[in-house]
Design an enzyme around this catalytic site. Structure first.
Site, PDB file in Angstrom:
ATOM      1  N   ARG A   8       0.774  -1.246  -0.163  1.00 16.74           N
ATOM      2  CA  ARG A   8      -0.028  -0.002  -0.007  1.00 16.74           C
ATOM      3  C   ARG A   8       0.911   1.222   0.100  1.00 16.74           C
ATOM      4  O   ARG A   8       0.299   2.259  -0.199  1.00 16.74           O
ATOM      5  CB  ARG A   8      -0.986  -0.013   1.148  1.00 16.74           C
ATOM      6  CG  ARG A   8      -1.865  -1.181   1.034  1.00 16.74           C
ATOM      7  CD  ARG A   8      -2.898  -1.164   2.175  1.00 16.74           C
ATOM      8  NE  ARG A   8      -3.745   0.404   2.224  1.00 16.74           N
ATOM      9  CZ  ARG A   8      -4.309   0.898   3.209  1.00 16.74           C
ATOM     10  NH1 ARG A   8      -4.088   0.162   4.272  1.00 16.74           N
ATOM     11  NH2 ARG A   8      -4.713   1.829   3.071  1.00 16.74           N
ATOM     12  N   CYS A   9       2.196   1.191   0.310  1.00 16.68           N
ATOM     13  CA  CYS A   9       3.097   2.209   0.327  1.00 16.68           C
ATOM     14  C   CYS A   9       3.614   2.474  -1.007  1.00 16.68           C
ATOM     15  O   CYS A   9       4.488   1.602  -1.631  1.00 16.68           O
ATOM     16  CB  CYS A   9       4.170   1.962   1.303  1.00 16.68           C
ATOM     17  SG  CYS A   9       5.472   3.059   1.533  1.00 16.68           S
ATOM     18  N   SER A  10       3.631   3.620  -1.491  1.00 13.46           N
ATOM     19  CA  SER A  10       4.185   4.047  -2.939  1.00 13.46           C
ATOM     20  C   SER A  10       5.872   3.722  -2.941  1.00 13.46           C
ATOM     21  O   SER A  10       6.254   3.561  -3.672  1.00 13.46           O
ATOM     22  CB  SER A  10       3.821   5.541  -3.537  1.00 13.46           C
ATOM     23  OG  SER A  10       4.273   6.383  -2.402  1.00 13.46           O
TER      24      SER A  10
END
Length: 103
Positions: A8-10
């Protein structure tokens, strides 16, 4: 090598891209689902403060290293990401290109 990854973390997704582009072979550990133990966190050999997502736990700025390791083991959402563990050591991928030094 193993990448502690949060999809979920870019920044974490970018780290996967950077490592793949470099031809690195690595496993992915979804550390929020498979939380590391306190012993695993300390074995990284990185300063506790470097592993802490300060913006998510500003009160921890005054904590000792032992307190930070305890906090991270209890709540893996507070672990800075991504982290690459390689034979040469471990590194936080902020920026993701920093991980290339371990290849």
């Amino acid at each position: 090598m193993t990448l502690w990854h949060n999809p979920r973390c870019s920044t974490s997704r970018r780290a996967v891209e950077v490592l793949q582009a470099a031809g690195a072979e690595f496993d992915i550990r979804l550390y929020l689902q498979d939380a590391p133990s306190r012993a695993e966190l300390t074995a990284l050999g990185l300063p506790a403060a470097q592993l802490l997502r300060r913006k998510d736990a500003p009160e921890a700025a005054t904590f000792s290293a032992d307190q930070i390791f305890d906090l991270l083991a209890a709540d893996p959402r507070l672990i800075e990401r991504p982290i690459l563990i390689a034979p040469a050591g471990a590194a936080v991928g902020r920026p993701p290109e920093a991980l290339l030094a371990l290849l």
